[in-house]
Scaffold this active site. Structure first.
Site, PDB file in Angstrom:
ATOM      1  N   VAL A  17       0.834  -1.212   0.000  1.00 17.53           N
ATOM      2  CA  VAL A  17       0.000   0.000   0.000  1.00 17.53           C
ATOM      3  C   VAL A  17       0.870   1.265   0.000  1.00 17.53           C
ATOM      4  O   VAL A  17       0.669   2.181  -0.804  1.00 17.53           O
ATOM      5  CB  VAL A  17      -0.962   0.006   1.217  1.00 17.53           C
ATOM      6  CG1 VAL A  17      -1.801   1.278   1.228  1.00 17.53           C
ATOM      7  CG2 VAL A  17      -1.870  -1.232   1.196  1.00 17.53           C
ATOM      8  N   VAL A 134     -11.326  -0.433   5.731  1.00 16.12           N
ATOM      9  CA  VAL A 134     -12.475  -1.303   5.427  1.00 16.12           C
ATOM     10  C   VAL A 134     -12.770  -1.285   3.928  1.00 16.12           C
ATOM     11  O   VAL A 134     -13.038  -0.230   3.352  1.00 16.12           O
ATOM     12  CB  VAL A 134     -13.742  -0.848   6.193  1.00 16.12           C
ATOM     13  CG1 VAL A 134     -14.882  -1.828   5.955  1.00 16.12           C
ATOM     14  CG2 VAL A 134     -13.464  -0.706   7.678  1.00 16.12           C
ATOM     15  N   GLY A 136     -10.988  -1.773   1.117  1.00 16.65           N
ATOM     16  CA  GLY A 136     -10.058  -1.211   0.141  1.00 16.65           C
ATOM     17  C   GLY A 136     -10.474   0.130  -0.427  1.00 16.65           C
ATOM     18  O   GLY A 136     -10.620   1.112   0.296  1.00 16.65           O
ATOM     19  N   GLY A 189      -0.819  -9.432  -3.726  1.00 14.98           N
ATOM     20  CA  GLY A 189      -0.747  -8.387  -2.690  1.00 14.98           C
ATOM     21  C   GLY A 189      -2.045  -8.186  -1.941  1.00 14.98           C
ATOM     22  O   GLY A 189      -2.216  -7.180  -1.243  1.00 14.98           O
ATOM     23  N   LYS A 207     -12.938  -5.608  10.393  1.00 18.45           N
ATOM     24  CA  LYS A 207     -13.698  -4.637   9.587  1.00 18.45           C
ATOM     25  C   LYS A 207     -15.151  -4.584  10.063  1.00 18.45           C
ATOM     26  O   LYS A 207     -15.763  -3.506  10.105  1.00 18.45           O
ATOM     27  CB  LYS A 207     -13.633  -5.034   8.108  1.00 18.45           C
ATOM     28  CG  LYS A 207     -12.239  -4.881   7.518  1.00 18.45           C
ATOM     29  CD  LYS A 207     -12.097  -5.639   6.213  1.00 18.45           C
ATOM     30  CE  LYS A 207     -10.712  -5.447   5.612  1.00 18.45           C
ATOM     31  NZ  LYS A 207     -10.432  -6.358   4.500  1.00 18.45           N
ATOM     32  N   GLY A 306      -5.500  -4.687  -2.515  1.00 25.16           N
ATOM     33  CA  GLY A 306      -4.495  -4.382  -3.535  1.00 25.16           C
ATOM     34  C   GLY A 306      -3.898  -3.001  -3.299  1.00 25.16           C
ATOM     35  O   GLY A 306      -4.543  -2.116  -2.720  1.00 25.16           O
TER      36      GLY A 306
END
Ligand code: NDP
Ligand code: HSE
Length: 434
Positions: A17, A134, A136, A189, A207, A306
């Site tokens: 990230v 939460v 992405g 990833g 989450k 991702g």
């Protein structure tokens, strides 16, 4: 009016990230300046392995001493994308002690220590933003915390873990093995540093705790969330789901009780009809339904994991926090005024798909049906099929129930296991979304 002195940003972590956050901050620097009203400058990047080559990052910015970076006196905003509990928790606290607002993607930490971190931010008059924690890239935290702040959310149901959705999708559609699909998700990833967090449902539970707190304006701890992972889901479960016109997804389900006096939060695999919109959520995508009193049903959908998608959410927070800094304001903090208790899983009411291996002889079906009736669980359908390996001796019995309390179903299963004619309980799965 445009401010020329830049807002200085410390990037804590530069992995999947963080590296994308740095890339977008650099490539979109001019646009970010216009949108914020001041330039944002990457002033330091804290990592664990300083010698690793990091494309597009000025090596002079790299440090292994994140604490010193935060304490040096010129940092305005810290972006925490290290993950895990420590050192992330201490670093965020240090940031607040030094007048630095924080953007984080760390659901594990927020689910465990969100209340204390929110309190520290509020006491310091600073921001703590975590849209990326939460689902992405999907804007979900801010819509729920701000856009729906005037409504009453009663239910949230969704797929909030990209890795497990990727694995289940591959198992269902290509017949791929579990390990093969997990390895692919890790290489892309999506998975956590320890993928156990994904496959055992801890990531989704974290989450769920964060979303439940925001949805119901109460404090929901990680331990309050009932959790089952997806490691036990088998090809036989998918075959059984298919026969019912369903597929299997790992769901997070948060509900306000009908009397409004309590809430429940749970994460587990469930069968859902193929006609349900969540059934067609593929690969590492996430989707979340939010049901609010006035708004009705809303669906949020998009990439759930991702580097680049998650960085998009981080950057959105960075812009919001930077604007707040310039306005000498802060965004909304924690809202936990309802103090609703979280009810145990036994109180949850839903439908069940139970697969039993039984003796293939007269009276077995009646015995099984009686056991369900004795526990107040009403049967919807039963399907029996002789097993090719046990003609005349063993059969598979699949029972689908009407809605029943989870505690009643557990009692039924316990009693079934004690019957001589029941050789084993092959699987129990909840049926949702009908
Ligand atoms: P990575 O493991 O790829 O990156 C972690 C980074 O933190 C690395 O750069 C690592 O350094 C650095 N780091 C580790 N320990 C320290 C330390 N003690 N001091 C300074 N730096 C340290 O993780 P991700 O980027 O995948 O995830 C980061 C966060 O984002 C986690 O909270 C995760 O849950 C969350 N997230 C991730 C998503 C994803 O799809 N990957 C999606 C949504 C949220 P080095 O590079 O030297 O190893
Ligand atoms: N490991 C997480 C997932 C990353 O697969 O959903 C996104 O939070």
């Amino acid at each position: 009016m445009m401010r020329t002195r830049p807002l200085k940003v410390a990037l804590l972590g530069c992995g999947v990230v963080g590296s994308e956050v740095a890339r977008i901050m650099t490539t979109h620097a001019d646009d970010l300046t216009q949108r914020i009203g001041a330039p944002v400058e990457l002033a330091g990047v804290a990592v664990r392995r300083p010698s690793k080559v990091r494309e597009g990052i000025d090596p002079s910015l790299i440090t292994t001493d994140a604490t010193a970076l935060l304490k040096r006196g010129d940092i305005d905003i810290a972006i925490e994308v290290i993950g895990g509990i420590e050192p992330a928790r201490t670093l965020i606290t240090t940031a607040f002690e030094h007048g630095i607002s924080v953007v984080s993607a760390n659901k594990a930490l927020l689910a465990q220590d969100g209340a204390a971190l929110h309190a520290a931010a509020e006491q310091a008059g600073l921001d703590l933003y975590y849209e990326a924690a939460v689902a992405g890239a999907i804007p979900l935290v801010r819509p729920m915390r701000e856009s729906l702040a005037g409504d009453k959310i009663n239910r949230v149901m969704g797929i909030v873990n990209g890795t497990t959705n990727f694995i289940l999708d591959k198992m269902d559609l290509t017949g791929a093995g579990y390990q093969e699909a997990l390895d692919e998700a890790t290489a892309l990833g999506y998975a956590e540093a320890d993928p156990t967090a994904d496959v055992e449902g801890y990531d989704a539970a974290a989450k769920a705790a964060i979303l439940a707190g925001i949805a119901f304006h109460t404090r929901v701890r990680l331990d309050d969330v009932y959790r089952e992972g997806m490691t036990e889901v088998s090809a036989a479960d998918f075959a059984s789901a298919k026969r019912m016109g369903c597929t299997i997804k790992l769901l997070a389900i948060l509900e306000r009780a009908a009397d409004g006096e309590s809430v429940t939060a749970r994460v587990h695999p469930a069968m859902i009809p193929l006609s349900h919109p969540l059934a067609s959520v593929r690969e590492a995508y996430n989707a979340v339904f939010v049901e609010a009193e006035a708004a009705g049903r809303l669906m949020f959908y998009g990439p759930g994991a991702g580097g680049a998608p998650t960085a998009s959410a981080v950057l959105g927070d960075l812009v919001a926090v930077a604007r707040n800094k310039l306005a000498e304001a802060t965004g909304p903090g924690e809202s936990a005024y309802t103090q609703l208790p979280v009810s145990p899983m036994g109180d949850v009411v839903t439908r069940y798909h139970i697969s039993l291996d039984v003796a293939d002889k007269p009276g077995v079906l009646a015995q099984v049906a009686t056991t369900f009736a004795e526990h107040g669980v009403s049967i919807d359908t039963v399907r029996q099929q002789g097993r090719p390996d046990g003609v005349g001796k063993e059969a598979s019995l699949v029972v689908v129930t009407h809605r029943a309390a989870d505690a009643a179903l557990s009692g039924t299963v316990e009693a079934l296991r004690k019957l001589d004619t029941v050789r084993g309980v092959a699987s129990i799965m909840r049926v949702e979304g009908e």
